[in-house]
Design a protein around this motif. Structure first.
Motif, mmCIF file in Angstrom:
data_model
loop_
_atom_site.group_PDB
_atom_site.id
_atom_site.type_symbol
_atom_site.label_atom_id
_atom_site.label_comp_id
_atom_site.label_asym_id
_atom_site.label_seq_id
_atom_site.Cartn_x
_atom_site.Cartn_y
_atom_site.Cartn_z
ATOM 1 N N PRO A 184 33.384 53.240 31.139
ATOM 2 C CA PRO A 184 32.397 52.159 31.184
ATOM 3 C C PRO A 184 31.410 52.179 30.027
ATOM 4 N N ASP A 185 31.126 53.372 29.482
ATOM 5 C CA ASP A 185 30.190 53.461 28.365
ATOM 6 C C ASP A 185 30.687 52.723 27.126
ATOM 7 N N LEU A 186 31.996 52.464 27.041
ATOM 8 C CA LEU A 186 32.567 51.827 25.855
ATOM 9 C C LEU A 186 32.683 50.314 25.983
ATOM 10 N N ARG A 187 32.270 49.747 27.119
ATOM 11 C CA ARG A 187 32.545 48.322 27.339
ATOM 12 C C ARG A 187 31.833 47.427 26.336
ATOM 13 N N TYR A 188 30.603 47.776 25.929
ATOM 14 C CA TYR A 188 29.894 46.949 24.955
ATOM 15 C C TYR A 188 30.543 47.054 23.586
ATOM 16 N N PHE A 245 23.978 38.062 20.830
ATOM 17 C CA PHE A 245 24.354 37.590 19.496
ATOM 18 C C PHE A 245 25.866 37.519 19.347
ATOM 19 N N ALA A 246 26.566 38.423 20.001
ATOM 20 C CA ALA A 246 28.027 38.371 19.966
ATOM 21 C C ALA A 246 28.526 37.079 20.602
ATOM 22 N N GLY A 247 27.946 36.713 21.766
ATOM 23 C CA GLY A 247 28.339 35.477 22.416
ATOM 24 C C GLY A 247 28.035 34.253 21.573
ATOM 25 N N VAL A 248 26.844 34.229 20.954
ATOM 26 C CA VAL A 248 26.450 33.092 20.109
ATOM 27 C C VAL A 248 27.369 32.968 18.899
ATOM 28 N N THR A 249 27.635 34.085 18.227
ATOM 29 C CA THR A 249 28.478 34.068 17.032
ATOM 30 C C THR A 249 29.918 33.749 17.376
ATOM 31 N N LEU A 250 30.390 34.300 18.472
ATOM 32 C CA LEU A 250 31.764 34.054 18.898
ATOM 33 C C LEU A 250 31.978 32.582 19.236
ATOM 34 N N GLY A 251 31.000 31.975 19.914
ATOM 35 C CA GLY A 251 31.138 30.570 20.288
ATOM 36 C C GLY A 251 30.906 29.619 19.144
ATOM 37 N N GLY A 252 30.103 30.014 18.163
ATOM 38 C CA GLY A 252 29.785 29.148 17.027
ATOM 39 C C GLY A 252 28.290 29.004 16.895
ATOM 40 N N LEU A 253 27.710 29.516 15.796
ATOM 41 C CA LEU A 253 26.270 29.463 15.582
ATOM 42 C C LEU A 253 25.779 28.020 15.596
ATOM 43 N N GLY A 254 24.715 27.765 16.356
ATOM 44 C CA GLY A 254 24.138 26.433 16.428
ATOM 45 C C GLY A 254 24.723 25.556 17.507
ATOM 46 N N SER A 255 25.775 25.995 18.181
ATOM 47 C CA SER A 255 26.422 25.199 19.220
ATOM 48 C C SER A 255 26.043 25.745 20.598
ATOM 49 N N ALA A 256 25.334 24.922 21.396
ATOM 50 C CA ALA A 256 24.940 25.361 22.733
ATOM 51 C C ALA A 256 26.159 25.571 23.621
ATOM 52 N N PHE A 257 27.125 24.680 23.518
ATOM 53 C CA PHE A 257 28.328 24.813 24.334
ATOM 54 C C PHE A 257 29.183 25.987 23.845
ATOM 55 N N ILE A 279 33.162 34.756 27.553
ATOM 56 C CA ILE A 279 34.229 35.626 27.040
ATOM 57 C C ILE A 279 33.729 37.062 26.909
ATOM 58 N N ILE A 280 32.525 37.227 26.363
ATOM 59 C CA ILE A 280 31.955 38.567 26.215
ATOM 60 C C ILE A 280 31.772 39.227 27.577
ATOM 61 N N GLY A 281 31.281 38.467 28.560
ATOM 62 C CA GLY A 281 31.109 39.018 29.899
ATOM 63 C C GLY A 281 32.421 39.475 30.503
ATOM 64 N N LEU A 341 34.003 44.698 19.203
ATOM 65 C CA LEU A 341 35.262 44.766 18.471
ATOM 66 C C LEU A 341 36.004 43.426 18.555
ATOM 67 N N VAL A 342 36.004 42.814 19.732
ATOM 68 C CA VAL A 342 36.617 41.489 19.878
ATOM 69 C C VAL A 342 35.918 40.482 18.982
ATOM 70 N N LEU A 343 34.605 40.559 18.899
ATOM 71 C CA LEU A 343 33.846 39.673 18.020
ATOM 72 C C LEU A 343 34.299 39.814 16.569
ATOM 73 N N ILE A 344 34.440 41.048 16.111
ATOM 74 C CA ILE A 344 34.855 41.285 14.728
ATOM 75 C C ILE A 344 36.233 40.699 14.466
ATOM 76 N N LEU A 345 37.159 40.911 15.393
ATOM 77 C CA LEU A 345 38.520 40.406 15.213
ATOM 78 C C LEU A 345 38.556 38.881 15.159
ATOM 79 N N VAL A 346 37.770 38.239 16.042
ATOM 80 C CA VAL A 346 37.745 36.773 16.040
ATOM 81 C C VAL A 346 37.160 36.253 14.735
ATOM 82 N N LEU A 347 36.097 36.863 14.254
ATOM 83 C CA LEU A 347 35.457 36.397 13.024
ATOM 84 C C LEU A 347 36.338 36.618 11.803
ATOM 85 N N LEU A 348 37.231 37.591 11.858
ATOM 86 C CA LEU A 348 38.151 37.799 10.741
ATOM 87 C C LEU A 348 39.118 36.621 10.599
#
Length: 457
Positions: A427-431, A393-405, A413-415, A436-443
């Motif tokens: 390593p436990d904190l990587r997710y 969901f982070a990848g979908v939201t980050l790229g743009g909901l509804g956009s396959a590309f 980017i998430i990977g 956190l990156v998702l939140i910053l981009v959406l702001l």
């Protein structure tokens, strides 16, 4: 229950061509009860080594086990904490030595993943290699001929050197691999959202379903890999079709609100997740699919499974892009995603397009389940899809909901973020870093990277 699955699939196989059922032996009671474990496969090249002794000590544990005929070993652990894992080099066959003596005994942290894979690379002594162990037991440890990777998303990609540049390159390659696999499943989420407006929280279980069927056909029943892949993809497409036919189409006809549909997907996710646990148990199951030898490309070490999974993911993603942009059905799918009412008025059968989207989503996500279980070291766990659902969901939201590309860009980017962050953080904190990156981009860009402003609100 696993024997029942094996018998049922064996009957199917005998009808199709006389396959022989091979029932998996039940796990020992200690492994069933233990919430964590150390595990691995000890090989010299492609030859399993039997009778090699592995010891795990720490936190009241002092356990020594010997590898079986297939080279596998497992030590169950009851509590989180730091443990020392050692290999008794005296039990190795003559002529087999560790590539680096520092790998004979290392410390590992148990807590983030329920199953921790430990690497014992064999071969000629090499230039300075990393000393000590990594906290996750797989993500930051160079893979060698002696071992597979730990499950849970850690790639079997490592580095022959401990310098920062080599480690960074290794993490970038691993992040690209992981991101492309996430993209396969994320595209299914975004296509369903674009055509129906539904955020399917049971989508992770479609990925688990693909992994479970692949595990059953390759391991519980000794079918050839290519037949197992065909059966898994067909079953995944069928379950995608069934989702729409049995649940979501009736809900659309009754004009059920999106909030209520969202609750239905959450309930479906829980039901499917525990159904998978009932089928294969609560532990991590190993697949009988060989991840292949370790490849050394410059300073980077990677499993053949990494290369194969990445190549297949790229081919499939290109095919999906051509399908959406060059075919009539693909163009109709984009039209329904942009404006379903206008698409219906122009003569497009919206229900048919939505059904095709569900089948395509099941096919892609089931395929991602095959590649993901292969990518993480030939293991499957009952909740593997749920574990990475937030990343999808982070990848979908980050790229743009509804956009396959957009889903493709966001997933990559998430990977990358999840893997590169392990250079600086536990390593436990990587997710958590990825979210956190998702939140910053959406702001700063709420519609996502390739999304459109009118889709928000």
């Amino acid at each position: 229950m696993r024997r029942a699955i094996a018998v049922a699939l064996a009957v199917m196989g005998m009808v199709a061509g006389g396959a022989t059922a091979v029932a998996a032996a039940p796990l020992p009671l200690t492994e069933q009860a233990a919430p964590y474990n150390f595990n691995g496969i000890v090989r010299d090249g492609q030859t399993p080594l039997e009778g090699v002794e592995i010891s795990v000590t720490g936190n009241g544990v002092d356990e020594t086990v010997a590898t079986g005929a297939d080279g596998r070993w497992t030590v169950p652990i009851q509590e989180t904490g730091t443990y020392t894992v050692s290999i008794d080099t005296a039990t190795l066959p003559e002529g087999v030595t560790l590539r680096d003596p520092s790998f004979e005994s290392r410390e590992f942290e148990v807590g983030g993943s329920s199953s921790v894979g430990v690497l014992f690379p064999f071969g000629q002594a090499a230039a300075p290699a990393p000393s000590g162990g990594s906290g996750d037991g797989g993500a930051s440890t160079p893979p060698g001929e002696g071992e597979g990777a730990a499950p849970g998303g850690e790639a079997t990609t490592g580095s022959t050197s401990n310098d920062f540049g080599s480690q960074l390159l290794s993490r970038v390659i691993s992040g690209l691999n992981f991101g492309l696999l996430l993209a396969l499943a994320a595209i299914g989420i975004t296509l369903i959202f674009g055509t129906t407006g539904v955020n399917n929280f049971a989508h992770g279980e479609l990925l688990t379903f693909g992994g479970v069927v692949f595990y059953a056909t390759t391991t519980l029943v000794n079918w050839p890999v290519w037949i197992a892949i065909v059966v898994t993809l067909a079953a995944s497409a069928a379950i995608g079709w069934m989702h729409d036919w049995a649940i979501f189409k009736p809900l659309r006809k009754r004009r059920v609100g999106l909030v209520q549909v969202l609750i239905v997907t959450i309930g479906l996710s829980i039901a499917l997740r525990y159904f998978f646990q009932f089928l294969i148990g609560g532990g991590t199951e190993g697949l009988s699919v060989d991840p292949g030898p370790v490849l050394e490309v410059g300073p980077v070490l990677m499993r053949t499974s990494n290369v194969v999974s990445t190549a297949i993911a790229i081919v499939v993603l290109v095919a999906v892009g051509l399908f959406l942009t060059r075919t009539r059905i693909g163009k109709a799918t984009r039209a329904v995603s942009d404006n379903a009412s206008l698409a219906s008025a122009s003569g497009i059968d919206v229900d048919k397009v939505i059904r095709i989207v569900w089948v395509l989503a099941g096919l892609l996500t089931g395929g991602a389940g095959i590649l993901y279980t292969y990518f993480i070291g030939a293991n499957i766990k009952w909740d593997v899809g749920f574990t990475i659902l937030l990343l999808l969901f982070a990848g979908v939201t980050l790229g743009g909901l509804g956009s396959a590309f957009g889903a493709l860009v966001g997933a990559v980017i998430i990977g990358l973020v999840t893997e590169i962050s392990t250079l600086f953080l536990a390593p436990d904190l990587r997710y958590a870093i990825a979210l956190l990156v998702l939140i910053l981009v959406l702001l700063f860009r709420p519609q996502g990277i390739l999304g459109r402003r009118e889709r928000i609100g």
